[in-house]
Design a protein around this motif. Sequence first.
Motif, short mmCIF file in Angstrom:
data_model
loop_
_atom_site.label_atom_id
_atom_site.label_comp_id
_atom_site.label_asym_id
_atom_site.label_seq_id
_atom_site.Cartn_x
_atom_site.Cartn_y
_atom_site.Cartn_z
N ALA A 1 -66.94 87.64 27.40
CA ALA A 1 -66.36 86.32 27.62
C ALA A 1 -67.28 85.45 28.47
O ALA A 1 -67.31 84.22 28.31
CB ALA A 1 -64.99 86.45 28.29
N ARG A 2 -68.04 86.08 29.35
CA ARG A 2 -68.96 85.32 30.21
C ARG A 2 -70.12 84.71 29.44
O ARG A 2 -70.83 83.83 29.95
CB ARG A 2 -69.51 86.22 31.32
CG ARG A 2 -68.48 86.60 32.38
CD ARG A 2 -69.11 87.50 33.45
NE ARG A 2 -70.22 86.85 34.12
CZ ARG A 2 -71.08 87.50 34.92
NH1 ARG A 2 -70.93 88.80 35.13
NH2 ARG A 2 -72.08 86.85 35.51
N VAL B 1 -64.63 93.42 27.49
CA VAL B 1 -64.29 92.12 26.90
C VAL B 1 -64.61 91.00 27.89
O VAL B 1 -65.11 89.93 27.50
CB VAL B 1 -62.80 92.09 26.51
CG1 VAL B 1 -62.39 90.70 26.02
CG2 VAL B 1 -62.50 93.15 25.45
N ALA B 2 -64.34 91.23 29.16
CA ALA B 2 -64.61 90.20 30.18
C ALA B 2 -66.10 89.87 30.26
O ALA B 2 -66.48 88.71 30.49
CB ALA B 2 -64.10 90.67 31.54
N ASP B 3 -66.94 90.88 30.06
CA ASP B 3 -68.39 90.64 30.08
C ASP B 3 -68.81 89.75 28.92
O ASP B 3 -69.61 88.82 29.09
CB ASP B 3 -69.14 91.98 30.01
CG ASP B 3 -68.88 92.85 31.23
OD1 ASP B 3 -68.79 92.30 32.33
OD2 ASP B 3 -68.76 94.08 31.07
#
Length: 516
Positions: free
Chosen positions: A248-249, A244-246
């Motif tokens: 978000a970028r 998910v963090a990827d």
Amino acid sequence: MTQAAASTAPGEKPGFSTILPRDFIASIVVFLVAMPLCMGIAVASGVPAERGLVTGIIGGVIVGALAGSPLQVSGPAAGLAVIVFEIVAKHGLSMLGPILVVAGLIQLIAGAAKLGNWFRAISPAVVHGMLAGIGVLIVAGQFHVLFGDSPKAHGLQNLAAIPGALAGVQFATLTQVEAALAVGVVTIGSILLWEKFRPKALKLVPGALLGVVAGTVLATVLALDVKKIVVPESITAAIAIPGVADFARMSDPMLLVTAIAVAFIASAETLLSAAAVDRMHDGERTKYNKELGAQGVGNMLCGLVGALPMTGVIVRSSANVQAGAMSRMSAILHGVWILGFVALLPWLLRMVPSAALAGVLVVTGWKLVSLQHVRHLFARYGLLPALIWGATFVMVVATDLLTGVLVGMALTLLELVPNLKKMRLNVFQRELGPDESEIRLEGAATFVQLPKIAKVLDSAPNNGRVTLDTRGLTSLDHTVAEALSDWLKGKARAGVEVELPPSCAFGDRLRAAGAH
């Protein structure tokens, strides 16, 4: 006419008993061509070799089933290796997946919006200048792998470091550097010799496969101390789902621009490859919007599993056609064979030296650096298209892929300057009688009008006689001229008689392409 087309009468559809054996044989040939290229392009892109194989599997099984170009084969492409290398170097391997998901979504939307034909309006000078620049960058980068080293971060750095790599070779010893070089030279030599002296009975055996086998045998028999490719025990271990963090970028504008660039370049390469495949056979024509949507699905899936981006690729596609493929089943089966090989024989892949794959890519990259096209552009259309080719080539090598393409496309706009006051083009099509029709062009035939022209050309019948009336044309740029030339050659192969009235504007240029 291809082998597949030669076995059936015009208008007669071959039966299943004819299609299946030919597609089966063609799928084996494409599989043998694809295996070394999938791994080699992955390594050149700065990612593990197995991720290229995953892209080959998705390109065969999934995209092969959905494709709008039934005989085109999709998989990792050398044309995107440079941009993927830059993505991995700047943003990390984990960001490749999210970028591909967005790029695939863009392609899917573009296909649904019926923008496929617009990609055909990209100047051939830009496309071939881009491919030549990519070829130089691939050769320069893989040159260092031949010496047991890793590619530098930028193409100019790779070029500048070549003299130092050559100076460091000690032919009296056999360290890892000399061993890697020996494997690479044997691989390249085997490919070139096979392509030059290959017996007709073995014409379908790909040189890339033979080169990898020769380099691997040399390294194994002599127990050379060389780097080998790394392949996981299980195909599932090659899958890396982005977090998910990827995703978000992806709010970063620079990453969005990168995704747009990947979508644009992959789409252009795919649809130009599809047009080339159409010229090789007389069967079903490409549905460009459907092909664009299928590529979008494929790239989204590749992004979700952390694989390489894909395009339709001309090397594998031409091998498919030449091997006698008759339907999409050949492309699908080639993906099945890759999956089976990776699942059952990973130990065999781990025997392949990195230098052998580098040798394959040096040959592949060198073939992209073709001066024949720029000579053709200059001889036929004058200085400006040749300058567009040259500027695109230089900027791709000196800066990056996207900058080079944008510079080339900006220069293409110069061709519109003489026609700014009269940009209108009328395209008419009518039936003259049984098996006889006419296409008439009036006005300025520039690349911005190519989608309209292509739509009418694609609807022309593949039998009888067609009159192409260009007497009303006031101008004809090189992009449209090349499209008309390709169309004329395709009709000639299909046995369609295309006639140009004696007083046609630009008639001599078009007659050189095969019209009467």
